[in-house]
Design a protein around this motif. Structure first.
Motif, short mmCIF file in Angstrom:
data_model
loop_
_atom_site.label_atom_id
_atom_site.label_comp_id
_atom_site.label_asym_id
_atom_site.label_seq_id
_atom_site.Cartn_x
_atom_site.Cartn_y
_atom_site.Cartn_z
N ASP A 71 -1.37 -7.33 -9.85
CA ASP A 71 -1.24 -6.61 -8.59
C ASP A 71 0.21 -6.18 -8.41
OD1 ASP A 71 -1.35 -5.54 -6.11
OD2 ASP A 71 -2.08 -7.34 -5.08
N THR A 73 1.11 -3.90 -6.21
CA THR A 73 1.28 -3.28 -4.89
C THR A 73 1.92 -4.20 -3.86
OG1 THR A 73 -0.91 -3.97 -4.14
CG2 THR A 73 -0.76 -1.84 -5.24
N SER A 76 5.09 -2.92 -2.04
CA SER A 76 4.79 -1.79 -1.15
C SER A 76 4.01 -2.26 0.07
CB SER A 76 3.99 -0.73 -1.91
OG SER A 76 4.73 -0.22 -2.98
N THR A 77 3.15 -3.24 -0.12
CA THR A 77 2.42 -3.81 1.02
C THR A 77 3.38 -4.43 2.02
OG1 THR A 77 0.55 -4.28 -0.45
CG2 THR A 77 0.58 -5.40 1.68
N VAL A 107 -5.07 -2.42 2.04
CA VAL A 107 -4.53 -2.32 0.68
C VAL A 107 -5.34 -3.19 -0.29
CG1 VAL A 107 -2.52 -2.76 -0.80
CG2 VAL A 107 -2.20 -1.78 1.49
N ASN A 111 -7.62 -1.85 -3.44
CA ASN A 111 -7.41 -2.32 -4.82
C ASN A 111 -8.69 -2.95 -5.38
OD1 ASN A 111 -4.76 -1.49 -4.89
ND2 ASN A 111 -3.92 -3.48 -4.32
N THR A 126 -2.93 -0.39 -9.78
CA THR A 126 -1.98 -0.93 -8.81
C THR A 126 -0.60 -0.29 -8.95
OG1 THR A 126 -1.49 -2.81 -10.29
CG2 THR A 126 -3.19 -3.13 -8.60
N ALA A 129 -1.03 2.70 -6.87
CA ALA A 129 -1.08 2.28 -5.48
C ALA A 129 0.29 1.84 -4.98
CB ALA A 129 -2.08 1.13 -5.31
N LEU A 130 1.09 1.24 -5.87
CA LEU A 130 2.47 0.86 -5.50
C LEU A 130 3.24 2.08 -4.99
CD1 LEU A 130 4.94 -1.18 -7.72
CD2 LEU A 130 5.57 1.09 -6.97
N TRP A 133 1.53 3.50 -1.54
CA TRP A 133 1.74 2.75 -0.29
C TRP A 133 3.21 2.73 0.10
CZ3 TRP A 133 -2.28 2.70 2.41
CH2 TRP A 133 -3.55 2.48 1.86
#
Length: 315
Positions: A71, A73, A76-77, A107, A111, A126, A129-130, A133
């Motif tokens: 993961d 992300t 960024s989360t 998020v 994912n 991810t 997604a990184l 986000w």
């Protein structure tokens, strides 16, 4: 008839559960001897304070890697949660935290859907997604710092329970909960089974897709909580810098702590030790006025060495 001699090479004697604690002990003792004012109560508490958010993220990452996922992300989360809670704190702490954690939940669900249902590669998914986000956080915060003043919320990152920082206490609770989940619940055994052999887990009746879905949600929520703590500590939302490189610190803590990158095993306490090793290195380099970039080099070498040792266990 000749009996076969036992293999006493270092590869067979090596136990990853002992290596990380031994490395931490050596690093701490060496710094206690050679680094002035290192082995003090205040410095130790300060290191625990600084490493607590990494531990939140690393514990979630342990669940993901144990299921043979990854993961990227989480940083960024943290940034997304940071800017949302900073913008909404004027409407009340409950509203701000609820919306921020709902964003983290989104998020994780996103994912989980892409990886467990659409069968997309976890690394590439991810990674994309990184970027996404972090961009969303920048858009919401207009790329600027979002300062606020809310003493109750800020206590989450600056308060103390007795002489111990509140975030350290919370980190201890999270670690204990994760340890119990992995070692004493059916879900924990299912994570390990899916990471060890997903097809065999399916044949045994485990809903592997559901397990993988949940671990990404857990990882996102713990990253979101780390974002809350970091924002409370800073007293502002920062979509650009909060959570930067958090994913790499978390992965390093997990791998160094003995959870194999290939999944099938979860070592929560090892992750804690791995995070402490990284923090001791950063703190000692800082106190010895050694450039921060050299600490990154040393951390990279340690990670590669840990992966090499894990390889010897699998060959």
């Amino acid at each position: 008839m000749k009996s076969k001699k036992p293999d006493l090479s270092w590869r067979t004697l090596w136990n990853p559960n002992f290596g990380a604690p031994a490395a931490l002990l050596i690093l701490y003792v060496a710094n206690a001897v050679f680094t002035p004012r290192f082995a003090t109560v205040s410095n130790t508490l300060n290191m625990l304070l600084q490493v607590s958010t990494t531990m939140f993220v690393a514990v979630g990452m342990t669940f993901v890697i144990a299921s043979r996922g990854i993961d990227l992300t989480v940083g960024s989360t943290m940034a997304l949660v940071s800017v949302i809670v900073a913008l909404l704190i004027k409407y009340g702490i409950a509203v701000a935290i609820s919306f921020a954690l709902c964003a983290a939940l989104l998020v994780g669900l996103f994912n989980g859907f892409l990886i467990s249902h659409l069968k997309l590669d976890a690394l590439i998914t991810t990674l994309a997604a990184l970027i996404m986000w972090r961009g969303v956080a920048q858009v919401i915060g207009d790329g600027k710092l979002v300062p606020f003043a809310h003493p109750t919320f800020e206590a989450l990152g600056k308060g103390y329970l007795g002489s111990i920082p509140i975030q350290v206490v919370i980190a201890g609770v999270v670690i204990a909960g994760a340890f119990f989940c992995i070692h004493s619940t059916l879900f924990g055994r299912q994570i390990v089974a899916v990471g060890g052999n997903e097809e065999a887990a399916r044949l045994a009746g485990i809903r592997a897709g559901r397990v993988k879905y949940i671990v990404y949600v857990i990882s996102a929520l713990l990253a979101g909580f780390a974002g809350l703590v970091e924002t409370a500590r800073l007293g502002m939302g920062d979509p650009s810098k909060v959570g930067v490189n958090a994913e790499f610190d978390a992965i390093a803590a997990v791998v160094v702590g003995g959870t194999p990158f290939s999944g099938g095993r979860a070592n929560i306490l090892g992750t804690v030790v791995g995070a402490l090793i990284m923090q001791v290195i950063s703190t000692s380099f800082n106190m010895l006025l050694i450039p921060f970039t050299w600490s990154l080099v040393l951390k990279s070498v340690i990670i590669l060495f840990a992966i090499f040792l894990q390889r010897t266990q699998e060959v």
